[in-house]
Scaffold this motif. Structure first.
Motif, mmCIF file in Angstrom:
data_model
loop_
_atom_site.group_PDB
_atom_site.id
_atom_site.type_symbol
_atom_site.label_atom_id
_atom_site.label_comp_id
_atom_site.label_asym_id
_atom_site.label_seq_id
_atom_site.Cartn_x
_atom_site.Cartn_y
_atom_site.Cartn_z
ATOM 1 N N GLU A 131 14.662 -12.566 -34.482
ATOM 2 C CA GLU A 131 13.516 -13.408 -33.852
ATOM 3 C C GLU A 131 13.469 -13.475 -32.591
ATOM 4 O OE1 GLU A 131 14.537 -17.257 -35.530
ATOM 5 O OE2 GLU A 131 14.339 -16.665 -37.695
ATOM 6 N N TRP A 132 14.721 -13.167 -31.636
ATOM 7 C CA TRP A 132 14.597 -13.375 -30.164
ATOM 8 C C TRP A 132 13.740 -12.179 -29.555
ATOM 9 C CZ3 TRP A 132 20.728 -13.821 -29.457
ATOM 10 C CH2 TRP A 132 21.044 -15.161 -30.037
ATOM 11 N N GLY A 133 13.368 -11.000 -30.411
ATOM 12 C CA GLY A 133 12.770 -9.909 -30.048
ATOM 13 C C GLY A 133 13.555 -9.105 -28.930
ATOM 14 N N ARG A 134 14.597 -9.119 -28.785
ATOM 15 C CA ARG A 134 15.173 -8.363 -27.702
ATOM 16 C C ARG A 134 16.073 -7.082 -28.321
ATOM 17 N NH1 ARG A 134 19.012 -12.389 -24.679
ATOM 18 N NH2 ARG A 134 19.583 -10.178 -23.826
ATOM 19 N N ASP A 135 16.357 -6.147 -27.401
ATOM 20 C CA ASP A 135 17.247 -5.046 -28.043
ATOM 21 C C ASP A 135 18.211 -4.613 -27.325
ATOM 22 O OD1 ASP A 135 16.193 -4.044 -25.635
ATOM 23 O OD2 ASP A 135 14.821 -2.662 -26.675
ATOM 24 N N ASP A 136 18.818 -5.558 -26.468
ATOM 25 C CA ASP A 136 19.949 -5.385 -25.468
ATOM 26 C C ASP A 136 21.052 -6.167 -25.443
ATOM 27 O OD1 ASP A 136 18.607 -7.209 -24.724
ATOM 28 O OD2 ASP A 136 18.623 -6.426 -22.487
ATOM 29 N N LEU A 137 21.074 -6.632 -26.797
ATOM 30 C CA LEU A 137 22.161 -7.844 -27.105
ATOM 31 C C LEU A 137 23.306 -7.578 -26.909
ATOM 32 C CD1 LEU A 137 20.450 -9.837 -29.768
ATOM 33 C CD2 LEU A 137 20.072 -10.273 -27.440
ATOM 34 N N VAL A 138 24.376 -8.495 -26.466
ATOM 35 C CA VAL A 138 26.050 -8.259 -26.288
ATOM 36 C C VAL A 138 26.556 -9.043 -27.572
ATOM 37 C CG1 VAL A 138 27.838 -8.327 -24.952
ATOM 38 C CG2 VAL A 138 25.969 -7.371 -24.280
ATOM 39 N N ALA A 139 27.322 -8.749 -28.359
ATOM 40 C CA ALA A 139 27.996 -9.351 -29.555
ATOM 41 C C ALA A 139 29.431 -9.404 -29.029
ATOM 42 C CB ALA A 139 27.775 -8.856 -30.771
ATOM 43 N N LEU A 140 30.336 -10.291 -29.563
ATOM 44 C CA LEU A 140 31.703 -10.281 -29.586
ATOM 45 C C LEU A 140 32.206 -10.726 -31.004
ATOM 46 C CD1 LEU A 140 34.054 -10.919 -28.099
ATOM 47 C CD2 LEU A 140 33.246 -13.225 -27.317
ATOM 48 N N ASP A 141 32.949 -9.965 -31.531
ATOM 49 C CA ASP A 141 33.605 -9.995 -32.768
ATOM 50 C C ASP A 141 34.843 -10.369 -32.813
ATOM 51 O OD1 ASP A 141 34.455 -9.789 -35.295
ATOM 52 O OD2 ASP A 141 34.111 -7.663 -35.441
ATOM 53 N N LEU A 142 35.438 -11.596 -33.068
ATOM 54 C CA LEU A 142 36.845 -11.916 -32.981
ATOM 55 C C LEU A 142 37.494 -11.700 -34.428
ATOM 56 C CD1 LEU A 142 36.889 -15.240 -30.954
ATOM 57 C CD2 LEU A 142 37.008 -12.905 -29.977
ATOM 58 N N GLY A 143 38.712 -10.689 -34.334
ATOM 59 C CA GLY A 143 39.387 -10.650 -35.615
ATOM 60 C C GLY A 143 38.819 -9.621 -36.176
ATOM 61 N N THR A 144 38.587 -8.359 -35.507
ATOM 62 C CA THR A 144 37.594 -7.480 -36.107
ATOM 63 C C THR A 144 38.048 -6.754 -37.265
ATOM 64 O OG1 THR A 144 35.941 -5.810 -35.450
ATOM 65 C CG2 THR A 144 38.328 -5.605 -34.651
ATOM 66 N N GLY A 145 39.345 -6.588 -37.466
ATOM 67 C CA GLY A 145 39.952 -5.917 -38.578
ATOM 68 C C GLY A 145 39.578 -4.374 -38.565
ATOM 69 N N SER A 146 38.721 -4.145 -39.734
ATOM 70 C CA SER A 146 38.372 -2.753 -40.117
ATOM 71 C C SER A 146 37.043 -2.450 -38.971
ATOM 72 C CB SER A 146 38.087 -2.501 -41.367
ATOM 73 O OG SER A 146 36.629 -3.500 -41.648
#
Ligand code: SAM
Ligand code: GLN
Length: 319
Positions: A131-146
Protein backbone atom coordinates in the motif's frame (compact mmCIF):
# COMPACT_ATOMS: atom_id res chain seq x y z
CA UNK A 1 -4.68 -53.90 2.11
CA UNK A 2 -1.35 -55.52 2.76
CA UNK A 3 -2.71 -58.94 3.72
CA UNK A 4 0.30 -60.75 2.34
CA UNK A 5 2.71 -58.60 4.30
CA UNK A 6 3.49 -59.35 7.88
CA UNK A 7 5.16 -56.19 9.11
CA UNK A 8 8.12 -56.61 11.39
CA UNK A 9 8.47 -53.31 13.13
CA UNK A 10 12.14 -53.86 13.74
CA UNK A 11 12.72 -54.34 10.03
CA UNK A 12 10.15 -52.44 8.04
CA UNK A 13 11.42 -53.42 4.62
CA UNK A 14 11.47 -57.19 5.03
CA UNK A 15 10.20 -58.58 1.76
CA UNK A 16 6.66 -59.90 1.83
CA UNK A 17 6.73 -63.51 2.98
CA UNK A 18 4.79 -64.65 -0.04
CA UNK A 19 7.84 -63.85 -2.13
CA UNK A 20 5.97 -61.20 -4.12
CA UNK A 21 7.98 -58.02 -4.47
CA UNK A 22 7.45 -54.78 -2.62
CA UNK A 23 5.59 -52.48 -4.90
CA UNK A 24 5.14 -48.74 -4.44
CA UNK A 25 1.57 -49.21 -3.20
CA UNK A 26 2.42 -52.05 -0.84
CA UNK A 27 5.28 -50.08 0.67
CA UNK A 28 3.18 -46.92 1.04
CA UNK A 29 0.46 -48.82 2.87
CA UNK A 30 2.80 -50.80 5.04
CA UNK A 31 4.89 -47.76 5.98
CA UNK A 32 1.81 -45.70 6.81
CA UNK A 33 0.64 -48.41 9.21
CA UNK A 34 4.12 -48.53 10.66
CA UNK A 35 4.17 -44.80 11.38
CA UNK A 36 0.63 -44.97 12.80
CA UNK A 37 1.77 -47.71 15.15
CA UNK A 38 4.64 -45.46 16.25
CA UNK A 39 2.23 -42.63 17.02
CA UNK A 40 3.57 -40.40 14.24
CA UNK A 41 1.07 -37.97 12.77
CA UNK A 42 0.81 -37.26 9.06
CA UNK A 43 1.70 -40.84 8.15
CA UNK A 44 0.57 -41.41 4.57
CA UNK A 45 1.51 -37.98 3.28
CA UNK A 46 4.93 -38.08 4.92
CA UNK A 47 5.54 -41.58 3.58
CA UNK A 48 4.67 -40.39 0.08
CA UNK A 49 7.12 -37.50 0.40
CA UNK A 50 9.88 -39.78 1.68
CA UNK A 51 9.38 -42.45 -0.94
CA UNK A 52 9.07 -39.97 -3.82
CA UNK A 53 12.23 -38.20 -2.68
CA UNK A 54 14.08 -41.49 -2.34
CA UNK A 55 13.02 -42.60 -5.83
CA UNK A 56 13.71 -39.18 -7.33
CA UNK A 57 10.15 -38.68 -8.59
CA UNK A 58 7.40 -36.20 -7.78
CA UNK A 59 5.01 -37.26 -5.03
CA UNK A 60 2.02 -37.43 -7.36
CA UNK A 61 4.01 -39.54 -9.83
CA UNK A 62 3.78 -42.34 -7.28
CA UNK A 63 0.09 -42.61 -8.11
CA UNK A 64 0.88 -43.73 -11.65
CA UNK A 65 3.49 -46.22 -10.41
CA UNK A 66 1.61 -48.15 -7.72
CA UNK A 67 2.56 -51.52 -9.17
CA UNK A 68 6.21 -50.61 -9.74
CA UNK A 69 8.38 -53.19 -8.00
CA UNK A 70 11.08 -51.65 -5.81
CA UNK A 71 14.70 -52.61 -6.20
CA UNK A 72 16.68 -53.77 -3.17
CA UNK A 73 18.81 -50.62 -3.24
CA UNK A 74 15.69 -48.42 -3.34
CA UNK A 75 14.34 -50.27 -0.31
CA UNK A 76 17.58 -49.90 1.56
CA UNK A 77 17.72 -46.19 0.82
CA UNK A 78 14.14 -45.72 2.00
CA UNK A 79 14.34 -47.80 5.17
CA UNK A 80 16.59 -45.58 7.34
CA UNK A 81 14.56 -42.52 6.41
CA UNK A 82 11.32 -44.18 7.46
CA UNK A 83 12.97 -45.19 10.73
CA UNK A 84 14.01 -41.59 11.35
CA UNK A 85 10.44 -40.45 10.81
CA UNK A 86 9.26 -43.18 13.20
CA UNK A 87 11.57 -41.57 15.78
CA UNK A 88 9.59 -38.36 15.24
CA UNK A 89 12.30 -36.56 13.31
CA UNK A 90 10.42 -33.90 11.34
CA UNK A 91 9.89 -34.76 7.68
CA UNK A 92 11.60 -31.54 6.58
CA UNK A 93 14.81 -32.40 8.42
CA UNK A 94 14.87 -35.84 6.79
CA UNK A 95 14.31 -34.33 3.36
CA UNK A 96 16.71 -31.50 4.18
CA UNK A 97 14.32 -28.91 2.84
CA UNK A 98 11.09 -27.08 3.60
CA UNK A 99 8.86 -25.02 1.39
CA UNK A 100 7.94 -21.56 2.59
CA UNK A 101 5.60 -19.47 0.44
CA UNK A 102 7.35 -19.19 -2.96
CA UNK A 103 10.75 -20.48 -1.91
CA UNK A 104 12.38 -23.70 -0.85
CA UNK A 105 14.77 -23.59 2.08
CA UNK A 106 17.47 -25.92 3.22
CA UNK A 107 16.70 -26.94 6.81
CA UNK A 108 18.20 -29.20 9.44
CA UNK A 109 18.40 -29.42 13.22
CA UNK A 110 20.19 -26.06 13.41
CA UNK A 111 17.00 -24.16 12.55
CA UNK A 112 13.29 -24.21 13.26
CA UNK A 113 11.20 -25.72 10.48
CA UNK A 114 9.38 -22.68 9.10
CA UNK A 115 5.66 -22.76 9.92
CA UNK A 116 2.50 -21.92 7.96
CA UNK A 117 1.69 -19.26 10.57
CA UNK A 118 4.91 -17.51 9.63
CA UNK A 119 3.91 -17.61 5.97
CA UNK A 120 0.84 -15.67 7.09
CA UNK A 121 3.04 -13.20 8.98
CA UNK A 122 5.00 -12.50 5.80
CA UNK A 123 1.72 -12.20 3.87
CA UNK A 124 0.44 -9.62 6.34
CA UNK A 125 3.62 -7.56 5.98
CA UNK A 126 3.53 -7.73 2.19
CA UNK A 127 -0.05 -6.57 1.95
CA UNK A 128 0.69 -3.61 4.23
CA UNK A 129 3.86 -2.43 2.53
CA UNK A 130 2.43 -2.74 -0.98
CA UNK A 131 0.00 0.00 0.00
CA UNK A 132 2.96 2.33 0.50
CA UNK A 133 3.79 2.23 -3.22
CA UNK A 134 7.57 2.24 -2.68
CA UNK A 135 10.16 -0.20 -3.98
CA UNK A 136 13.27 0.51 -1.93
CA UNK A 137 12.25 -0.59 1.53
CA UNK A 138 14.60 -1.81 4.23
CA UNK A 139 13.47 -4.63 6.50
CA UNK A 140 14.82 -6.11 9.67
CA UNK A 141 14.20 -9.76 10.68
CA UNK A 142 15.12 -10.61 14.27
CA UNK A 143 15.75 -14.32 14.94
CA UNK A 144 15.96 -15.22 11.27
CA UNK A 145 16.62 -18.96 11.69
CA UNK A 146 16.56 -20.51 8.20
CA UNK A 147 16.13 -17.00 6.76
CA UNK A 148 12.52 -17.80 5.85
CA UNK A 149 11.09 -14.35 6.56
CA UNK A 150 14.06 -12.29 5.35
CA UNK A 151 14.41 -14.15 2.07
CA UNK A 152 10.68 -14.28 1.32
CA UNK A 153 10.44 -10.53 1.79
CA UNK A 154 13.22 -10.05 -0.76
CA UNK A 155 11.68 -12.50 -3.24
CA UNK A 156 8.12 -11.21 -3.02
CA UNK A 157 8.19 -7.67 -1.68
CA UNK A 158 9.39 -4.16 -2.55
CA UNK A 159 12.56 -4.45 -0.48
CA UNK A 160 16.03 -3.40 -1.51
CA UNK A 161 17.79 -4.70 1.60
CA UNK A 162 17.10 -6.89 4.59
CA UNK A 163 19.09 -7.08 7.81
CA UNK A 164 18.70 -10.32 9.71
CA UNK A 165 20.06 -11.26 13.12
CA UNK A 166 20.21 -14.47 15.10
CA UNK A 167 21.95 -15.45 18.32
CA UNK A 168 22.83 -18.84 16.83
CA UNK A 169 25.89 -19.08 14.59
CA UNK A 170 24.64 -22.48 13.43
CA UNK A 171 21.33 -21.01 12.31
CA UNK A 172 23.07 -18.20 10.43
CA UNK A 173 25.11 -20.74 8.47
CA UNK A 174 21.86 -22.23 7.22
CA UNK A 175 20.38 -18.80 6.47
CA UNK A 176 23.50 -17.78 4.52
CA UNK A 177 23.40 -20.98 2.48
CA UNK A 178 19.75 -20.33 1.70
CA UNK A 179 20.46 -16.75 0.63
CA UNK A 180 23.26 -17.99 -1.63
CA UNK A 181 21.15 -20.63 -3.31
CA UNK A 182 18.41 -18.06 -3.97
CA UNK A 183 21.05 -15.65 -5.28
CA UNK A 184 20.07 -13.09 -2.63
CA UNK A 185 23.33 -12.81 -0.68
CA UNK A 186 24.04 -9.31 -1.94
CA UNK A 187 20.72 -7.96 -0.63
CA UNK A 188 20.72 -9.47 2.85
CA UNK A 189 23.08 -8.85 5.74
CA UNK A 190 23.20 -11.51 8.42
CA UNK A 191 24.61 -10.61 11.81
CA UNK A 192 25.10 -12.79 14.85
CA UNK A 193 24.08 -11.57 18.28
CA UNK A 194 21.28 -10.76 20.64
CA UNK A 195 18.24 -9.19 18.89
CA UNK A 196 19.23 -5.60 17.94
CA UNK A 197 22.76 -5.71 19.37
CA UNK A 198 24.69 -6.65 16.18
CA UNK A 199 23.02 -3.94 14.08
CA UNK A 200 24.80 -0.71 13.16
CA UNK A 201 23.66 2.18 15.35
CA UNK A 202 22.57 4.28 12.40
CA UNK A 203 20.35 1.59 10.87
CA UNK A 204 16.73 2.64 10.35
CA UNK A 205 14.30 0.13 8.86
CA UNK A 206 10.89 0.58 7.28
CA UNK A 207 9.73 -2.79 8.59
CA UNK A 208 10.72 -4.85 11.62
CA UNK A 209 9.39 -8.38 11.48
CA UNK A 210 10.08 -11.19 13.89
CA UNK A 211 8.96 -14.67 14.82
CA UNK A 212 10.93 -14.94 18.04
CA UNK A 213 10.92 -17.78 20.57
CA UNK A 214 7.68 -17.45 22.56
CA UNK A 215 7.11 -20.78 24.29
CA UNK A 216 7.46 -20.73 28.07
CA UNK A 217 9.93 -23.22 29.57
CA UNK A 218 7.02 -25.06 31.23
CA UNK A 219 5.11 -25.45 27.97
CA UNK A 220 7.98 -27.19 26.20
CA UNK A 221 7.16 -30.60 27.69
CA UNK A 222 3.64 -30.46 26.23
CA UNK A 223 4.75 -29.92 22.63
CA UNK A 224 4.76 -32.68 20.01
CA UNK A 225 7.88 -34.88 20.11
CA UNK A 226 8.83 -33.57 16.66
CA UNK A 227 9.24 -30.11 18.15
CA UNK A 228 10.36 -30.97 21.68
CA UNK A 229 12.97 -33.58 20.75
CA UNK A 230 14.31 -32.29 17.45
CA UNK A 231 13.97 -28.53 17.02
CA UNK A 232 16.48 -26.18 18.65
CA UNK A 233 15.33 -25.12 22.11
CA UNK A 234 16.95 -21.74 21.54
CA UNK A 235 14.46 -21.22 18.68
CA UNK A 236 11.41 -22.07 20.76
CA UNK A 237 11.73 -21.09 24.39
CA UNK A 238 11.69 -17.64 25.93
CA UNK A 239 12.02 -17.06 29.66
CA UNK A 240 9.18 -16.46 32.09
CA UNK A 241 5.78 -16.78 30.49
CA UNK A 242 7.30 -16.93 27.01
CA UNK A 243 6.88 -13.18 26.50
CA UNK A 244 10.33 -12.00 27.51
CA UNK A 245 11.83 -11.79 24.02
CA UNK A 246 8.67 -10.34 22.45
CA UNK A 247 8.71 -7.63 25.12
CA UNK A 248 12.35 -6.77 24.43
CA UNK A 249 11.56 -6.48 20.73
CA UNK A 250 8.59 -4.18 21.40
CA UNK A 251 10.77 -2.05 23.68
CA UNK A 252 13.58 -1.69 21.15
CA UNK A 253 11.56 -1.46 17.95
CA UNK A 254 10.90 2.28 18.15
CA UNK A 255 14.63 3.01 18.02
CA UNK A 256 15.30 1.14 14.78
CA UNK A 257 12.15 1.88 12.80
CA UNK A 258 11.65 4.92 10.63
CA UNK A 259 8.72 7.10 11.64
CA UNK A 260 5.66 5.46 10.09
CA UNK A 261 7.50 2.11 10.02
CA UNK A 262 5.73 -1.21 10.53
CA UNK A 263 6.33 -3.65 13.37
CA UNK A 264 5.03 -7.18 12.68
CA UNK A 265 5.31 -9.91 15.29
CA UNK A 266 4.29 -13.54 15.48
CA UNK A 267 3.06 -14.33 18.99
CA UNK A 268 2.01 -17.45 20.89
CA UNK A 269 -1.61 -18.41 21.55
CA UNK A 270 -2.98 -16.08 24.21
CA UNK A 271 -0.05 -13.64 24.12
CA UNK A 272 -1.50 -10.99 21.80
CA UNK A 273 -3.26 -8.96 24.55
CA UNK A 274 -0.03 -8.59 26.54
CA UNK A 275 1.89 -7.49 23.45
CA UNK A 276 -0.82 -5.00 22.49
CA UNK A 277 -0.85 -3.60 26.02
CA UNK A 278 2.90 -3.08 25.97
CA UNK A 279 2.65 -1.23 22.66
CA UNK A 280 -0.14 0.96 24.00
CA UNK A 281 1.82 1.76 27.15
CA UNK A 282 4.74 3.03 25.06
CA UNK A 283 2.41 5.70 23.61
CA UNK A 284 4.31 5.92 20.36
CA UNK A 285 2.43 3.38 18.23
CA UNK A 286 -0.76 3.63 16.22
CA UNK A 287 -3.59 1.33 17.31
CA UNK A 288 -2.23 -2.23 17.07
CA UNK A 289 -3.98 -4.74 14.81
CA UNK A 290 -4.22 -8.41 15.77
CA UNK A 291 -4.70 -11.07 13.08
CA UNK A 292 -5.73 -14.69 13.60
CA UNK A 293 -4.05 -17.64 11.95
CA UNK A 294 -5.79 -20.43 10.03
CA UNK A 295 -6.26 -22.26 13.34
CA UNK A 296 -8.12 -19.16 14.55
CA UNK A 297 -5.55 -18.23 17.19
CA UNK A 298 -4.53 -14.61 17.60
CA UNK A 299 -1.10 -14.97 16.01
CA UNK A 300 0.09 -11.73 14.45
CA UNK A 301 0.41 -8.26 15.97
CA UNK A 302 0.97 -5.29 13.67
CA UNK A 303 1.66 -1.72 14.74
CA UNK A 304 2.93 1.42 13.05
CA UNK A 305 5.36 3.81 14.68
CA UNK A 306 3.97 7.31 15.07
CA UNK A 307 5.26 9.74 12.47
CA UNK A 308 6.10 12.48 14.90
CA UNK A 309 5.79 13.48 18.49
CA UNK A 310 5.25 16.98 19.78
CA UNK A 311 7.86 18.52 22.10
CA UNK A 312 5.83 17.56 25.17
CA UNK A 313 6.17 13.96 24.16
CA UNK A 314 2.53 13.12 23.55
CA UNK A 315 2.00 11.43 20.19
CA UNK A 316 0.22 13.10 17.29
CA UNK A 317 -1.56 11.32 14.49
CA UNK A 318 -3.44 8.08 14.82
CA UNK A 319 -2.34 5.81 11.96
N1 SAM B 1 12.49 -16.66 11.63
C1 SAM B 1 12.54 -18.11 11.54
C2 SAM B 1 11.17 -18.63 11.20
O1 SAM B 1 10.21 -17.88 11.37
O2 SAM B 1 11.05 -19.78 10.78
C3 SAM B 1 13.03 -18.74 12.85
C4 SAM B 1 12.19 -18.39 14.04
S1 SAM B 1 12.63 -19.26 15.52
C5 SAM B 1 11.04 -19.28 16.32
C6 SAM B 1 13.48 -18.03 16.50
C7 SAM B 1 14.92 -17.76 16.12
O3 SAM B 1 15.40 -16.75 17.01
C8 SAM B 1 15.90 -18.91 16.23
O4 SAM B 1 16.63 -19.03 15.05
C9 SAM B 1 16.81 -18.55 17.41
O5 SAM B 1 18.14 -18.98 17.24
C10 SAM B 1 16.73 -17.04 17.39
N2 SAM B 1 16.94 -16.39 18.70
C11 SAM B 1 16.59 -16.83 19.92
N3 SAM B 1 16.94 -15.93 20.86
C12 SAM B 1 17.50 -14.89 20.20
C13 SAM B 1 18.08 -13.65 20.62
N4 SAM B 1 18.10 -13.28 21.90
N5 SAM B 1 18.59 -12.84 19.67
C14 SAM B 1 18.58 -13.19 18.36
N6 SAM B 1 18.05 -14.35 17.91
C15 SAM B 1 17.52 -15.18 18.82
N1 GLN C 1 4.95 -21.96 16.35
C1 GLN C 1 5.98 -22.80 16.93
C2 GLN C 1 5.35 -23.95 17.68
O1 GLN C 1 4.28 -23.82 18.19
C3 GLN C 1 6.85 -22.00 17.87
C4 GLN C 1 7.62 -20.97 17.17
C5 GLN C 1 8.07 -19.90 18.10
O2 GLN C 1 8.32 -20.08 19.28
N2 GLN C 1 8.18 -18.75 17.55
O3 GLN C 1 5.93 -25.00 17.75
Amino acid sequence: MTEDVRPRFDDPVDPPPSGTPWTVLRLLRWSTQYLDAKGVEGGRLDVEHLLADTLGVGRLDLYTQFERPLQPEELSAFRPRLLERARHRPLQYILGRASFREIELQVDERVLVPRPETEELVGAVLSRVREWGRDDLVALDLGTGSGAIALSLLVEGPFSRVWATDSSADALEVAEANAASLDLSRRVTFARGDLFQPLPDELRADVLVSNPPYISPGELASLQPEVRLHEPEEALVAPGDGLAILERIVDGAGEVLMPGGLLALEVGAGQAPAVVERLEEARRWGTPVVLRDLGHHERIVLATLERERDPAGSPRGTN
